[in-house]
Design an enzyme around this catalytic site. Structure first.
Site, short mmCIF file in Angstrom:
data_model
loop_
_atom_site.label_atom_id
_atom_site.label_comp_id
_atom_site.label_asym_id
_atom_site.label_seq_id
_atom_site.Cartn_x
_atom_site.Cartn_y
_atom_site.Cartn_z
N GLY A 1 0.68 -10.68 10.40
CA GLY A 1 0.32 -9.64 9.44
C GLY A 1 0.86 -8.26 9.76
N SER A 2 1.98 -8.18 10.49
CA SER A 2 2.50 -6.85 10.83
C SER A 2 2.93 -6.08 9.60
CB SER A 2 3.64 -6.96 11.84
OG SER A 2 4.77 -7.60 11.28
N LEU B 1 5.66 -22.22 -0.93
CA LEU B 1 6.20 -21.99 -2.27
C LEU B 1 5.11 -21.42 -3.17
CD1 LEU B 1 8.63 -22.43 -4.18
CD2 LEU B 1 7.67 -24.68 -4.72
N HIS C 1 12.27 -10.47 2.34
CA HIS C 1 13.07 -11.54 2.96
C HIS C 1 13.85 -10.92 4.11
CE1 HIS C 1 15.28 -15.33 3.09
NE2 HIS C 1 16.38 -14.62 3.28
#
Length: 202
Positions: free
Chosen positions: A28-29, A108, A125
């Protein structure tokens, strides 16, 4: 003289904070970086729910400590849990989420969610799309592919989420060098610094 915040003292109400749901699968950074930007006013929003496929991950633990509601999705094989339609209902009707942010979520996204949050769902991404994207391209797989290709630059991409992997409209990118002798961990660390900055910026 001190400058009043926008709308302060002018009879204009402060703009309501956008309500955001964050999807994650790890530490969770990116969520913490985004939350910090919300707390200090760089981002006028608040996290109203966290969704994870790994209830034991660090990002969920951090969220629980702060009282952020947690939703598990998708359910583990053979276990009952939220359907895609129920997930949308929980996010929109129960928690009031107006936007969705994917911050290292390794599953997904169901088409129902893509349609419900069309042009209101962002993903980060860890490479410069359209290169090194698509099915299976996540986490260290991305950085290893970058190294194997001989690319001299890489960096994170923020893009809208569609029903096709990593093919949504690009919103922002940051570039970092790939240096001789770099390992996948070296590249990942360099990219992550930029992820934390670019996510809050957009």
């Amino acid at each position: 003289a001190a400058v009043a915040a926008a709308g302060e003292g002018e009879g204009v109400p402060a703009k309501a904070k956008a309500k955001v749901a964050v999807f994650l699968s790890g530490g969770g950074s990116n969520l913490r970086a985004l939350d910090a930007a919300m707390v200090d006013g760089r981002v006028n929003a608040e996290v109203v729910a966290v969704v994870s496929n790994i209830p034991s991950c660090g990002g969920v633990a951090w969220s629980v400590e702060r009282g952020i509601p947690i939703l598990a999705y998708p359910p583990k094989k053979g276990e009952e849990g939220l359907s895609p339609e129920e997930l949308v209902t929980q996010l929109k009707d129960v928690h009031g989420a107006e936007y969705v942010v994917l911050a290292g979520y390794l599953r997904l996204i169901p088409p129902e969610l893509c349609r419900a949050y069309e042009n209101r769902m962002l993903n980060i991404h860890p490479a410069l799309l359209p290169a090194f994207g698509g099915k299976g391209m996540h986490g260290h797989y991305v950085h290893e592919a970058v190294l194997a290709s001989g690319a001299r630059f890489t960096g994170p991409t923020v893009h809208f989420v569609t029903e096709r992997f990593d093919e949504g409209k690009i919103v922002a990118q940051r570039m970092v060098p790939v240096l001789p002798g770099d390992t996948a961990d070296d590249v990942a660390a360099r990219v992550l610094v930029q992820e934390h900055q670019v996510f809050a910026h957009v």
